[in-house]
Design an enzyme around this catalytic site. Structure first.
Site, PDB file in Angstrom:
ATOM      1  N   ASN A  10      -2.737   4.671   0.070  1.00  0.00           N
ATOM      2  CA  ASN A  10      -2.837   4.562  -1.386  1.00  0.00           C
ATOM      3  C   ASN A  10      -1.502   4.038  -1.896  1.00  0.00           C
ATOM      4  O   ASN A  10      -0.517   4.771  -1.911  1.00  0.00           O
ATOM      5  CB  ASN A  10      -3.157   5.946  -1.986  1.00  0.00           C
ATOM      6  CG  ASN A  10      -3.180   5.934  -3.499  1.00  0.00           C
ATOM      7  OD1 ASN A  10      -3.086   4.875  -4.120  1.00  0.00           O
ATOM      8  ND2 ASN A  10      -3.299   7.113  -4.098  1.00  0.00           N
ATOM      9  N   TRP A  11      -1.511   2.773  -2.290  1.00  0.00           N
ATOM     10  CA  TRP A  11      -0.243   2.156  -2.713  1.00  0.00           C
ATOM     11  C   TRP A  11       0.150   2.576  -4.127  1.00  0.00           C
ATOM     12  O   TRP A  11       1.239   2.257  -4.584  1.00  0.00           O
ATOM     13  CB  TRP A  11      -0.358   0.634  -2.630  1.00  0.00           C
ATOM     14  CG  TRP A  11      -0.486   0.103  -1.230  1.00  0.00           C
ATOM     15  CD1 TRP A  11      -0.578   0.829  -0.072  1.00  0.00           C
ATOM     16  CD2 TRP A  11      -0.549  -1.278  -0.838  1.00  0.00           C
ATOM     17  NE1 TRP A  11      -0.684  -0.010   1.013  1.00  0.00           N
ATOM     18  CE2 TRP A  11      -0.675  -1.309   0.579  1.00  0.00           C
ATOM     19  CE3 TRP A  11      -0.513  -2.491  -1.519  1.00  0.00           C
ATOM     20  CZ2 TRP A  11      -0.757  -2.509   1.292  1.00  0.00           C
ATOM     21  CZ3 TRP A  11      -0.608  -3.681  -0.812  1.00  0.00           C
ATOM     22  CH2 TRP A  11      -0.716  -3.685   0.578  1.00  0.00           C
ATOM     23  N   LYS A  12      -0.755   3.219  -4.843  1.00  0.00           N
ATOM     24  CA  LYS A  12      -0.496   3.666  -6.224  1.00  0.00           C
ATOM     25  C   LYS A  12      -0.004   2.478  -7.059  1.00  0.00           C
ATOM     26  O   LYS A  12      -0.414   1.349  -6.817  1.00  0.00           O
ATOM     27  CB  LYS A  12       0.483   4.845  -6.223  1.00  0.00           C
ATOM     28  CG  LYS A  12      -0.007   5.970  -5.304  1.00  0.00           C
ATOM     29  CD  LYS A  12       0.707   7.271  -5.499  1.00  0.00           C
ATOM     30  CE  LYS A  12       0.136   8.319  -4.546  1.00  0.00           C
ATOM     31  NZ  LYS A  12       0.694   9.648  -4.745  1.00  0.00           N
ATOM     32  N   HIS A  99      -8.241  10.933  -8.211  1.00  0.00           N
ATOM     33  CA  HIS A  99      -6.907  11.301  -7.722  1.00  0.00           C
ATOM     34  C   HIS A  99      -6.247  12.212  -8.753  1.00  0.00           C
ATOM     35  O   HIS A  99      -6.440  12.038  -9.960  1.00  0.00           O
ATOM     36  CB  HIS A  99      -6.069  10.032  -7.498  1.00  0.00           C
ATOM     37  CG  HIS A  99      -4.827  10.310  -6.719  1.00  0.00           C
ATOM     38  ND1 HIS A  99      -3.714  10.878  -7.294  1.00  0.00           N
ATOM     39  CD2 HIS A  99      -4.529  10.142  -5.407  1.00  0.00           C
ATOM     40  CE1 HIS A  99      -2.778  11.034  -6.367  1.00  0.00           C
ATOM     41  NE2 HIS A  99      -3.251  10.593  -5.210  1.00  0.00           N
ATOM     42  N   GLU A 101      -3.421  12.255  -9.912  1.00  0.00           N
ATOM     43  CA  GLU A 101      -2.605  11.547 -10.909  1.00  0.00           C
ATOM     44  C   GLU A 101      -3.484  10.998 -12.027  1.00  0.00           C
ATOM     45  O   GLU A 101      -3.076  10.950 -13.187  1.00  0.00           O
ATOM     46  CB  GLU A 101      -1.792  10.442 -10.216  1.00  0.00           C
ATOM     47  CG  GLU A 101      -0.678  11.055  -9.363  1.00  0.00           C
ATOM     48  CD  GLU A 101      -0.287  10.268  -8.126  1.00  0.00           C
ATOM     49  OE1 GLU A 101      -0.683   9.093  -7.996  1.00  0.00           O
ATOM     50  OE2 GLU A 101       0.409  10.842  -7.268  1.00  0.00           O
ATOM     51  N   GLU A 171      -6.042  16.839  -1.357  1.00  0.00           N
ATOM     52  CA  GLU A 171      -4.630  16.559  -1.615  1.00  0.00           C
ATOM     53  C   GLU A 171      -4.061  17.645  -2.522  1.00  0.00           C
ATOM     54  O   GLU A 171      -4.199  17.563  -3.755  1.00  0.00           O
ATOM     55  CB  GLU A 171      -4.483  15.210  -2.332  1.00  0.00           C
ATOM     56  CG  GLU A 171      -5.021  14.041  -1.549  1.00  0.00           C
ATOM     57  CD  GLU A 171      -4.372  12.733  -1.992  1.00  0.00           C
ATOM     58  OE1 GLU A 171      -3.773  12.084  -1.125  1.00  0.00           O
ATOM     59  OE2 GLU A 171      -4.434  12.389  -3.169  1.00  0.00           O
ATOM     60  N   GLY A 177       3.992  13.536  -2.811  1.00  0.00           N
ATOM     61  CA  GLY A 177       5.256  12.901  -3.162  1.00  0.00           C
ATOM     62  C   GLY A 177       6.448  13.850  -3.189  1.00  0.00           C
ATOM     63  O   GLY A 177       7.515  13.506  -3.686  1.00  0.00           O
ATOM     64  N   SER A 217       2.364  14.055   1.439  1.00  0.00           N
ATOM     65  CA  SER A 217       3.551  13.974   2.293  1.00  0.00           C
ATOM     66  C   SER A 217       3.201  13.860   3.779  1.00  0.00           C
ATOM     67  O   SER A 217       3.901  14.409   4.632  1.00  0.00           O
ATOM     68  CB  SER A 217       4.481  15.173   2.040  1.00  0.00           C
ATOM     69  OG  SER A 217       4.882  15.211   0.685  1.00  0.00           O
ATOM     70  N   GLY A 238       0.335   8.195   0.821  1.00  0.00           N
ATOM     71  CA  GLY A 238       0.992   7.566  -0.320  1.00  0.00           C
ATOM     72  C   GLY A 238       2.250   6.848   0.132  1.00  0.00           C
ATOM     73  O   GLY A 238       2.204   5.738   0.675  1.00  0.00           O
ATOM     74  N   GLY A 239       3.390   7.496  -0.051  1.00  0.00           N
ATOM     75  CA  GLY A 239       4.694   6.875   0.218  1.00  0.00           C
ATOM     76  C   GLY A 239       4.789   6.165   1.562  1.00  0.00           C
ATOM     77  O   GLY A 239       5.235   5.007   1.627  1.00  0.00           O
TER      78      GLY A 239
HETATM   79  P1  13P Z   1       2.357  11.003  -0.628  1.00  0.00           P
HETATM   80  O1  13P Z   1       1.923  10.646   0.764  1.00  0.00           O
HETATM   81  O2  13P Z   1       3.388  10.080  -1.176  1.00  0.00           O
HETATM   82  O3  13P Z   1       2.703  12.440  -0.758  1.00  0.00           O
HETATM   83  O4  13P Z   1       1.068  10.746  -1.580  1.00  0.00           O
HETATM   84  C1  13P Z   1      -0.136  11.297  -1.223  1.00  0.00           C
HETATM   85  C2  13P Z   1      -1.180  10.754  -2.131  1.00  0.00           C
HETATM   86  O5  13P Z   1      -1.209  11.062  -3.312  1.00  0.00           O
HETATM   87  C3  13P Z   1      -2.152   9.809  -1.573  1.00  0.00           C
HETATM   88  O6  13P Z   1      -3.206   9.586  -2.444  1.00  0.00           O
END
Ligand code: 13P
Length: 259
Positions: A10-12, A99, A101, A171, A177, A217, A238-239
């Protein structure tokens, strides 16, 4: 039939179109061969979907494409929204919905998530439906009940055949994050409760087929302990998915867990 693990990035809200082309080329380079044991997908921002698709098509890459959100209507006066039909045209195999977010910053409700899930299924796109509790709920000891409720509402009204086409991503919000991942045991406990819920909503066979991912994470260094858990079938990253090398290492770990 064992479930095929899915590692999805997920590149957000990262990567301009130009940057996304560079990152997808690096990812494509990492994955020149086909994977028999793991499915891999990336979810860039809307603006980069077509360019990333073109890179993967040109390279005949097996990496699949997902969007990060969708609106449920087909077309019309919904300024700023993207329809499932538009994603189908890319084509996208997956789309993240619900998600945390989006729930937090865009006030998405479980009912909105349910509408999105249904709209995607009608367009042959597999939803990756996210769920997860915040720290307050976790500390109150209610994580499983909270997440199960989100799953029930998000997938409400779906028959067993449709549930089979969904992916669920657990999640925990406090792990996203933050560098503070859940323990594999905490993640497994919730993922197993999700599977039991899917069995009630569909059937035992349905629940056995659905992939349940862990996200929060996840990195090359901790992926193995999650992916070895019986009810965790992959990761939503994510990251670490913004680094082609780290992302590829997680995929390798997933392959190793299947050997
Ligand atoms: P991180 O891997 O950066 O914690 O993000 C997880 C995430 O929200 C994937 O959708």
């Amino acid at each position: 039939m064992p479930r095929m693990p899915l590692i999805a990035g997920n590149w957000k809200m990262n990567e301009t179109t130009k940057e996304a082309v560079g990152l997808s080329q690096s990812i494509s380079f990492q994955f020149e061969r086909n994977f028999d044991e793991v499915e891999v997908a990336v979810c860039p921002p809307f603006t980069a979907l077509k360019s990333v698709r073109n890179v993967f098509d040109f390279d005949r890459s097996p990496v699949k494409l997902g969007a990060q959100d969708v609106f449920w209507e087909e077309e019309g006066a919904y300024t700023g929204a993207i329809s499932p039909h538009m994603l189908e045209e890319m084509p996208c195999e997956y789309c993240i919905v619900g998600h945390s977010e989006r729930r937090e910053y865009f006030h998405e409700t479980d009912e909105d998530v349910n509408r999105k899930v249904r709209a995607l299924l009608a367009h042959q796109i597999s939803p990756i439906m996210c769920c997860g509790e915040n720290l307050e709920v976790r500390d109150g000891g209610d994580a499983c009940a909270f997440v199960v409720d989100q799953v029930r509402k998000g997938l409400a009204g779906l028959d067993a055949a449709d549930i089979r086409r969904c992916v669920v991503a657990y999640e925990p919000i406090w792990a996203i994050g933050t560098g503070r991942a859940a323990t594999p045991e905490q993640a497994e406990e919730v993922c197993s409760a999700i599977r039991a819920t899917l069995a009630e909503m569909g059937s035992a066979d349905t629940a056995e087929e659905v992939r349940i991912l862990y996200g929060g994470s996840m990195k090359p260094t901790n992926a193995e302990e999650f992916l070895n858990m019986p009810d965790i079938d992959g990761g939503l990253i994510g990251g670490a998915s913004l680094d082609a090398d780290a992302f590829a290492r997680i995929v390798k770990v997933a392959e190793g867990c299947r050997q």
